[in-house]
Design an enzyme around this catalytic site. Sequence first.
Site, PDB file in Angstrom:
ATOM      1  N   TYR A 207      45.135  40.815  40.340  1.00 23.20           N
ATOM      2  CA  TYR A 207      44.690  40.885  38.946  1.00 23.20           C
ATOM      3  C   TYR A 207      43.758  39.730  38.603  1.00 23.20           C
ATOM      4  CZ  TYR A 207      48.495  44.292  38.685  1.00 23.20           C
ATOM      5  OH  TYR A 207      49.325  45.363  38.896  1.00 23.20           O
TER       6      TYR A 207
ATOM      7  N   ALA B 167      51.241  51.566  41.425  1.00 30.23           N
ATOM      8  CA  ALA B 167      52.091  51.442  42.616  1.00 30.23           C
ATOM      9  C   ALA B 167      51.416  52.102  43.806  1.00 30.23           C
ATOM     10  CB  ALA B 167      53.459  52.065  42.374  1.00 30.23           C
TER      11      ALA B 167
ATOM     12  N   ASN C   4      55.793  38.579  41.341  1.00 26.43           N
ATOM     13  CA  ASN C   4      54.890  39.456  42.088  1.00 26.43           C
ATOM     14  C   ASN C   4      53.560  38.750  42.367  1.00 26.43           C
ATOM     15  OD1 ASN C   4      53.455  41.544  43.224  1.00 26.43           O
ATOM     16  ND2 ASN C   4      54.150  43.073  41.745  1.00 26.43           N
TER      17      ASN C   4
ATOM     18  N   GLU D 143      51.342  43.911  32.068  1.00 21.97           N
ATOM     19  CA  GLU D 143      52.424  42.954  32.323  1.00 21.97           C
ATOM     20  C   GLU D 143      52.749  43.014  33.804  1.00 21.97           C
ATOM     21  OE1 GLU D 143      53.316  45.441  29.926  1.00 21.97           O
ATOM     22  OE2 GLU D 143      53.091  44.289  28.084  1.00 21.97           O
TER      23      GLU D 143
END
Length: 147
Positions: A117, A72, A110, A105
């Site tokens: 990723y 985050a 998102n 995950e």
Amino acid sequence: MEIRIIPMQEVHVDEVYAIEEKSFLTPWTRQAIRDEVKNPLATYLVAMDGEKLLAYGGFWTVAPEGYINNVAVDPSYRGQGISRLLMEALIEAAREKGVKDLYLEVRVSNSIALGLYRSLGFKMIDIRKGYYADTDEDAIVMVVEIE
């Protein structure tokens, strides 16, 4: 901004918790974060600008696999490439620990994280229906092979 990526320490717990609260509907508790600092299977890193903690992320090593638990960035600092720097550092830390496959995950909604990723070489391998209990949202399971 001069970003440094360093190991998370107990002194960072309150700032990490503040980012958790701003970032997730169901944040981890302060105690859970404190426990991760002490967990011998866990590796957590923080992104710092001077004394300001901007982001954090971590994974568990269950050799030869690694599992990213949380990543985050403080909402005030998103969109500045900090998550990429942090993810690259996490991948390198996993490599140093002998991890061959690193899993995570991510919420299907998102799209920003999914794009990051994918750009780092993660590939979708599964979908977990209703994985996120707070919204019943599905999770995409991704993996990257570390060479």
